[in-house]
Scaffold this active site. Structure first.
Site, PDB file in Angstrom:
ATOM      1  N   HIS A 279       0.816  -1.207   0.000  1.00 43.66           N
ATOM      2  CA  HIS A 279       0.000   0.000   0.000  1.00 43.66           C
ATOM      3  C   HIS A 279       0.853   1.262   0.000  1.00 43.66           C
ATOM      4  CE1 HIS A 279      -2.946  -2.694   2.421  1.00 43.66           C
ATOM      5  NE2 HIS A 279      -3.107  -2.881   1.126  1.00 43.66           N
TER       6      HIS A 279
ATOM      7  N   LYS B 178       6.127   6.265   7.432  1.00 47.50           N
ATOM      8  CA  LYS B 178       5.583   5.396   8.482  1.00 47.50           C
ATOM      9  C   LYS B 178       6.712   4.884   9.368  1.00 47.50           C
ATOM     10  CE  LYS B 178       1.847   3.753   5.533  1.00 47.50           C
ATOM     11  NZ  LYS B 178       1.323   2.624   4.764  1.00 47.50           N
TER      12      LYS B 178
ATOM     13  N   TYR C  18       1.608   1.192  13.458  1.00 52.12           N
ATOM     14  CA  TYR C  18       2.346   2.115  12.609  1.00 52.12           C
ATOM     15  C   TYR C  18       1.919   3.546  12.854  1.00 52.12           C
ATOM     16  CZ  TYR C  18      -1.522   0.897   9.354  1.00 52.12           C
ATOM     17  OH  TYR C  18      -2.738   0.613   8.774  1.00 52.12           O
TER      18      TYR C  18
ATOM     19  N   ASP D 118      -6.660  -5.949  -2.061  1.00 56.58           N
ATOM     20  CA  ASP D 118      -5.260  -6.275  -2.332  1.00 56.58           C
ATOM     21  C   ASP D 118      -5.095  -7.273  -3.474  1.00 56.58           C
ATOM     22  OD1 ASP D 118      -4.531  -4.520  -0.368  1.00 56.58           O
ATOM     23  OD2 ASP D 118      -3.969  -6.037   1.100  1.00 56.58           O
TER      24      ASP D 118
END
Length: 181
Positions: A62, A72, A132, A170
């Site tokens: 992603h 991140k 995250y 996905d």
């Protein structure tokens, strides 16, 4: 806190200094000032996310596009994951390359993934809780990604293909060659 360079430009492993005794342990998970001094990168985060997944779940690859791109700082709080970062910055010396690392409750390592990277992880343990921090807010209209089994990238997810569990989203991400980042 120890900063370890990865083969990908601007992507770092953060290894904490752990203080342990008969009572348990303590460590500083993140220090913005130290991070910026050691890397020269901005370490200011505005959003924290947590996910829980079972064995074989693969989330990714992603990314957020344009002004909504996100750096991140990722870690695994419970269990074990294989974490993967892919450099999709076309002007980068490491464009199109990927790096993977096992993150776990035991090793307490984190991976800093800068803006301009795709990211994903696969759960290697029975379950995993994954955390995250993001330096920009999530924007659904800026979502993008790369198919997990893209032949150009050839990521080794360290799972048997028959064990991989994907979301419907996905399963239909673009290939690296057809990217729209």
């Amino acid at each position: 806190m120890k900063i370890i360079e990865t083969p990908l430009k601007d992507c770092y492993i953060i290894e904490p200094t752990i203080f342990e005794d008969e009572r348990g342990y303590f460590f500083e998970k993140f220090n913005e000032k130290k991070f910026e001094e050691l890397t020269g990168m901005n370490g200011h985060f505005v959003q924290d996310n947590i996910s829980k997944s079972s064995y074989g779940v693969l989330r990714g690859l992603h990314l957020q596009k344009g002004d909504s791109a996100q750096a991140k700082l990722v870690s695994c709080i419970e269990g074990n994951v294989l974490d993967v970062a892919v450099d999709v910055r076309e002007n980068s010396a490491t464009f199109g390359q990927w790096f993977s690392i096992e993150l776990s409750r035991e090793n307490k390592r984190q991976l800093y993934i800068p803006r301009g990277f795709a990211h994903g992880f696969a759960v290697l343990s029975k379950t995993a809780v994954f955390a995250y921090k993001c330096d920009n807010f999530y924007d659904k209209s800026s979502e993008g990604g790369i198919l997990w089994n893209d032949k150009d990238l050839n990521v080794d997810w360290q799972l048997p293909v028959e064990d991989i569990i994907l979301s419907d989203k996905d399963k239909v991400l673009e290939t690296f060659a057809l990217r729209n980042f």
